[in-house]
Motif scaffolding. Structure first.
Motif, PDB file in Angstrom:
ATOM      1  N   VAL A  14       0.836  -1.198   0.000  1.00 33.85           N
ATOM      2  CA  VAL A  14       0.000   0.000   0.000  1.00 33.85           C
ATOM      3  C   VAL A  14       0.873   1.250   0.000  1.00 33.85           C
ATOM      4  O   VAL A  14       0.604   2.214  -0.734  1.00 33.85           O
ATOM      5  CB  VAL A  14      -0.952   0.006   1.212  1.00 33.85           C
ATOM      6  CG1 VAL A  14      -1.625   1.368   1.377  1.00 33.85           C
ATOM      7  CG2 VAL A  14      -2.010  -1.078   1.057  1.00 33.85           C
ATOM      8  N   ALA A  15       1.937   1.244   0.789  1.00 32.87           N
ATOM      9  CA  ALA A  15       2.828   2.402   0.848  1.00 32.87           C
ATOM     10  C   ALA A  15       3.495   2.660  -0.509  1.00 32.87           C
ATOM     11  O   ALA A  15       3.613   3.815  -0.943  1.00 32.87           O
ATOM     12  CB  ALA A  15       3.890   2.195   1.927  1.00 32.87           C
ATOM     13  N   LEU A  16       3.915   1.602  -1.184  1.00 31.70           N
ATOM     14  CA  LEU A  16       4.531   1.764  -2.503  1.00 31.70           C
ATOM     15  C   LEU A  16       3.526   2.320  -3.513  1.00 31.70           C
ATOM     16  O   LEU A  16       3.858   3.187  -4.326  1.00 31.70           O
ATOM     17  CB  LEU A  16       5.080   0.424  -2.991  1.00 31.70           C
ATOM     18  CG  LEU A  16       6.346  -0.087  -2.291  1.00 31.70           C
ATOM     19  CD1 LEU A  16       6.668  -1.508  -2.749  1.00 31.70           C
ATOM     20  CD2 LEU A  16       7.529   0.833  -2.588  1.00 31.70           C
ATOM     21  N   ALA A  17       2.305   1.821  -3.454  1.00 33.22           N
ATOM     22  CA  ALA A  17       1.282   2.271  -4.390  1.00 33.22           C
ATOM     23  C   ALA A  17       0.817   3.688  -4.088  1.00 33.22           C
ATOM     24  O   ALA A  17       0.484   4.454  -4.998  1.00 33.22           O
ATOM     25  CB  ALA A  17       0.084   1.319  -4.360  1.00 33.22           C
ATOM     26  N   VAL A  62      -8.683 -10.472 -14.937  1.00 39.12           N
ATOM     27  CA  VAL A  62      -8.808 -11.398 -13.811  1.00 39.12           C
ATOM     28  C   VAL A  62      -8.400 -10.670 -12.540  1.00 39.12           C
ATOM     29  O   VAL A  62      -7.338 -10.052 -12.483  1.00 39.12           O
ATOM     30  CB  VAL A  62      -7.923 -12.651 -13.998  1.00 39.12           C
ATOM     31  CG1 VAL A  62      -7.996 -13.537 -12.746  1.00 39.12           C
ATOM     32  CG2 VAL A  62      -8.342 -13.441 -15.215  1.00 39.12           C
ATOM     33  N   ILE A  63      -9.260 -10.728 -11.538  1.00 38.53           N
ATOM     34  CA  ILE A  63      -8.930 -10.174 -10.231  1.00 38.53           C
ATOM     35  C   ILE A  63      -8.267 -11.261  -9.398  1.00 38.53           C
ATOM     36  O   ILE A  63      -8.831 -12.349  -9.236  1.00 38.53           O
ATOM     37  CB  ILE A  63     -10.191  -9.685  -9.500  1.00 38.53           C
ATOM     38  CG1 ILE A  63     -10.852  -8.537 -10.264  1.00 38.53           C
ATOM     39  CG2 ILE A  63      -9.861  -9.258  -8.069  1.00 38.53           C
ATOM     40  CD1 ILE A  63     -12.232  -8.172  -9.730  1.00 38.53           C
ATOM     41  N   LEU A  64      -7.078 -10.976  -8.883  1.00 42.26           N
ATOM     42  CA  LEU A  64      -6.411 -11.876  -7.941  1.00 42.26           C
ATOM     43  C   LEU A  64      -6.682 -11.312  -6.555  1.00 42.26           C
ATOM     44  O   LEU A  64      -6.053 -10.338  -6.124  1.00 42.26           O
ATOM     45  CB  LEU A  64      -4.919 -11.965  -8.228  1.00 42.26           C
ATOM     46  CG  LEU A  64      -4.124 -12.980  -7.403  1.00 42.26           C
ATOM     47  CD1 LEU A  64      -4.721 -14.373  -7.527  1.00 42.26           C
ATOM     48  CD2 LEU A  64      -2.665 -12.999  -7.838  1.00 42.26           C
ATOM     49  N   GLY A  65      -7.669 -11.877  -5.873  1.00 44.05           N
ATOM     50  CA  GLY A  65      -8.179 -11.277  -4.656  1.00 44.05           C
ATOM     51  C   GLY A  65      -7.612 -11.879  -3.390  1.00 44.05           C
ATOM     52  O   GLY A  65      -7.464 -13.094  -3.275  1.00 44.05           O
ATOM     53  N   GLY A  66      -7.312 -11.008  -2.444  1.00 44.38           N
ATOM     54  CA  GLY A  66      -6.863 -11.470  -1.141  1.00 44.38           C
ATOM     55  C   GLY A  66      -5.772 -10.582  -0.583  1.00 44.38           C
ATOM     56  O   GLY A  66      -4.798 -10.280  -1.288  1.00 44.38           O
ATOM     57  N   ALA A  67      -5.934 -10.166   0.667  1.00 43.14           N
ATOM     58  CA  ALA A  67      -4.923  -9.323   1.300  1.00 43.14           C
ATOM     59  C   ALA A  67      -3.566 -10.020   1.349  1.00 43.14           C
ATOM     60  O   ALA A  67      -2.517  -9.401   1.146  1.00 43.14           O
ATOM     61  CB  ALA A  67      -5.376  -8.952   2.709  1.00 43.14           C
ATOM     62  N   SER A 109      -5.734  -6.870  -5.860  1.00 42.62           N
ATOM     63  CA  SER A 109      -6.815  -6.257  -5.080  1.00 42.62           C
ATOM     64  C   SER A 109      -6.301  -5.196  -4.103  1.00 42.62           C
ATOM     65  O   SER A 109      -6.992  -4.200  -3.856  1.00 42.62           O
ATOM     66  CB  SER A 109      -7.603  -7.333  -4.329  1.00 42.62           C
ATOM     67  OG  SER A 109      -6.801  -8.007  -3.384  1.00 42.62           O
ATOM     68  N   VAL A 110      -5.121  -5.386  -3.562  1.00 39.17           N
ATOM     69  CA  VAL A 110      -4.578  -4.416  -2.607  1.00 39.17           C
ATOM     70  C   VAL A 110      -4.203  -3.117  -3.317  1.00 39.17           C
ATOM     71  O   VAL A 110      -4.489  -2.013  -2.820  1.00 39.17           O
ATOM     72  CB  VAL A 110      -3.373  -5.009  -1.853  1.00 39.17           C
ATOM     73  CG1 VAL A 110      -2.692  -3.952  -0.989  1.00 39.17           C
ATOM     74  CG2 VAL A 110      -3.815  -6.187  -0.995  1.00 39.17           C
ATOM     75  N   LEU A 111      -3.593  -3.230  -4.487  1.00 38.23           N
ATOM     76  CA  LEU A 111      -3.249  -2.021  -5.245  1.00 38.23           C
ATOM     77  C   LEU A 111      -4.510  -1.313  -5.731  1.00 38.23           C
ATOM     78  O   LEU A 111      -4.588  -0.072  -5.706  1.00 38.23           O
ATOM     79  CB  LEU A 111      -2.351  -2.380  -6.432  1.00 38.23           C
ATOM     80  CG  LEU A 111      -1.008  -3.026  -6.099  1.00 38.23           C
ATOM     81  CD1 LEU A 111      -0.137  -3.125  -7.352  1.00 38.23           C
ATOM     82  CD2 LEU A 111      -0.276  -2.248  -5.017  1.00 38.23           C
ATOM     83  N   ALA A 112      -5.498  -2.084  -6.167  1.00 31.65           N
ATOM     84  CA  ALA A 112      -6.752  -1.486  -6.618  1.00 31.65           C
ATOM     85  C   ALA A 112      -7.411  -0.705  -5.480  1.00 31.65           C
ATOM     86  O   ALA A 112      -7.903   0.415  -5.681  1.00 31.65           O
ATOM     87  CB  ALA A 112      -7.701  -2.567  -7.129  1.00 31.65           C
ATOM     88  N   GLY A 113      -7.408  -1.279  -4.295  1.00 26.43           N
ATOM     89  CA  GLY A 113      -7.991  -0.600  -3.149  1.00 26.43           C
ATOM     90  C   GLY A 113      -7.274   0.694  -2.816  1.00 26.43           C
ATOM     91  O   GLY A 113      -7.900   1.722  -2.525  1.00 26.43           O
ATOM     92  N   THR A 114      -5.946   0.664  -2.871  1.00 26.77           N
ATOM     93  CA  THR A 114      -5.157   1.855  -2.567  1.00 26.77           C
ATOM     94  C   THR A 114      -5.438   2.969  -3.560  1.00 26.77           C
ATOM     95  O   THR A 114      -5.674   4.128  -3.179  1.00 26.77           O
ATOM     96  CB  THR A 114      -3.656   1.515  -2.587  1.00 26.77           C
ATOM     97  OG1 THR A 114      -3.407   0.432  -1.695  1.00 26.77           O
ATOM     98  CG2 THR A 114      -2.815   2.712  -2.171  1.00 26.77           C
ATOM     99  N   HIS A 115      -5.416   2.631  -4.835  1.00 28.38           N
ATOM    100  CA  HIS A 115      -5.619   3.650  -5.864  1.00 28.38           C
ATOM    101  C   HIS A 115      -7.029   4.238  -5.801  1.00 28.38           C
ATOM    102  O   HIS A 115      -7.209   5.452  -5.971  1.00 28.38           O
ATOM    103  CB  HIS A 115      -5.356   3.050  -7.241  1.00 28.38           C
ATOM    104  CG  HIS A 115      -3.923   2.697  -7.473  1.00 28.38           C
ATOM    105  ND1 HIS A 115      -3.521   1.620  -8.246  1.00 28.38           N
ATOM    106  CD2 HIS A 115      -2.777   3.255  -7.013  1.00 28.38           C
ATOM    107  CE1 HIS A 115      -2.200   1.557  -8.261  1.00 28.38           C
ATOM    108  NE2 HIS A 115      -1.723   2.529  -7.517  1.00 28.38           N
TER     109      HIS A 115
END
Length: 248
Positions: free
Chosen positions: A23-26, A180-185, A205-211
């Motif tokens: 998340v910090a990198l994104a 394709v979504i690769l989902g999971g924290a 999914s984590v990068l998508a959430g951050t953005h």
């Protein structure tokens, strides 16, 4: 400097650490990420029961963070591909709130029809329901679950990469998906390592959430100050403090 509150509604601190790094990198150097790990619940969310408890854990973590942090948060990201507590936090918070599944659906839908790959077989009906509730169910081409849970996949990254590469490629072909979504924290960062071997975009999914939560498209909050519209009983002091006072 913006401040992003990252909530992990399961009790696995290692997952929080993994997410915080990605998340910090994104988010970039102008955003400080403040991670919090659930103080009760399951080590990994993989069924309806653990999901229900995780919703409470998300609210509890948010209230605890507000009470403890010396800074004001500009946004909240729920770090779970299932979004426990999302609508409740959006209703109660005074800043934008998003989560991994919601953000992934929105991101993937920009490509067209999408498939989901994630760990844990019980997630399939849950994710189908979430996609339908989001209004994007008509774009969900299919869901491919692998037997290991996200926690088990994160514990063996080499085997996980092999398994998830094949699963994502199979999902794209079988369902005719445009993404394709690769989902999971616990799978944060894996999408980038397998993208070259999958014929369609693989959404992390984590990068998508951050953005999404830091961007202009996140749903806004209508509340001016964080609060709940109920009087709580027998919950944490932090949750109690944000509830209505008796007689109001």
């Amino acid at each position: 400097m913006r401040h992003l509150l990252l909530l992990n509604p399961n009790t696995s601190a290692s997952v929080t650490t993994l997410m915080q790094r990605h998340v910090a990198l994104a988010a970039g150097p102008d955003v400080t990420v403040h991670p919090y790990t659930a103080r009760f619940g399951a080590p990994y969310i993989a069924c309806e029961a653990s999901y229900a408890v995780a919703s409470h854990a998300s609210l509890d973590l948010w209230a605890m963070a507000l009470a403890q942090s010396p800074v004001a948060f500009d946004a909240v990201l729920i770090g779970c591909f299932g979004d426990p507590g999302l609508l409740a936090l959006r209703e109660s918070g005074a800043v934008p709130v998003s989560s991994l599944a919601e953000a992934s659906f929105i991101t993937a839908a920009k490509h067209g029809r999408f498939a989901i790959v994630t760990g844990g077989q019980r997630w399939a009906p849950m994710l189908k329901r979430m996609a339908e509730n989001s209004g994007l169910g008509h774009l969900l081409a299919g869901i491919h679950t692998v037997a290991p849970t996200g926690a088990q996949l994160a514990a063996d990254p080499v085997a996980a990469k092999i398994l998830l590469t094949q699963a994502c490629a199979d999902a794209a072909k079988t369902y005719g998906a445009d993404a394709v979504i690769l989902g999971g924290a616990g799978l944060a960062g894996v999408a980038a390592t397998i993208q070259a071997n999958v014929p369609v975009p693989v959404i992390d999914s984590v990068l998508a959430g951050t953005h999404l939560v830091l961007g202009p498209d996140v749903p806004p909050s209508e509340r001016k100050a964080p609060a709940f519209d109920v009087t709580w009983g027998n919950v944490s002091p932090e949750l109690t403090a944000l509830g209505q006072q008796p007689g109001l």
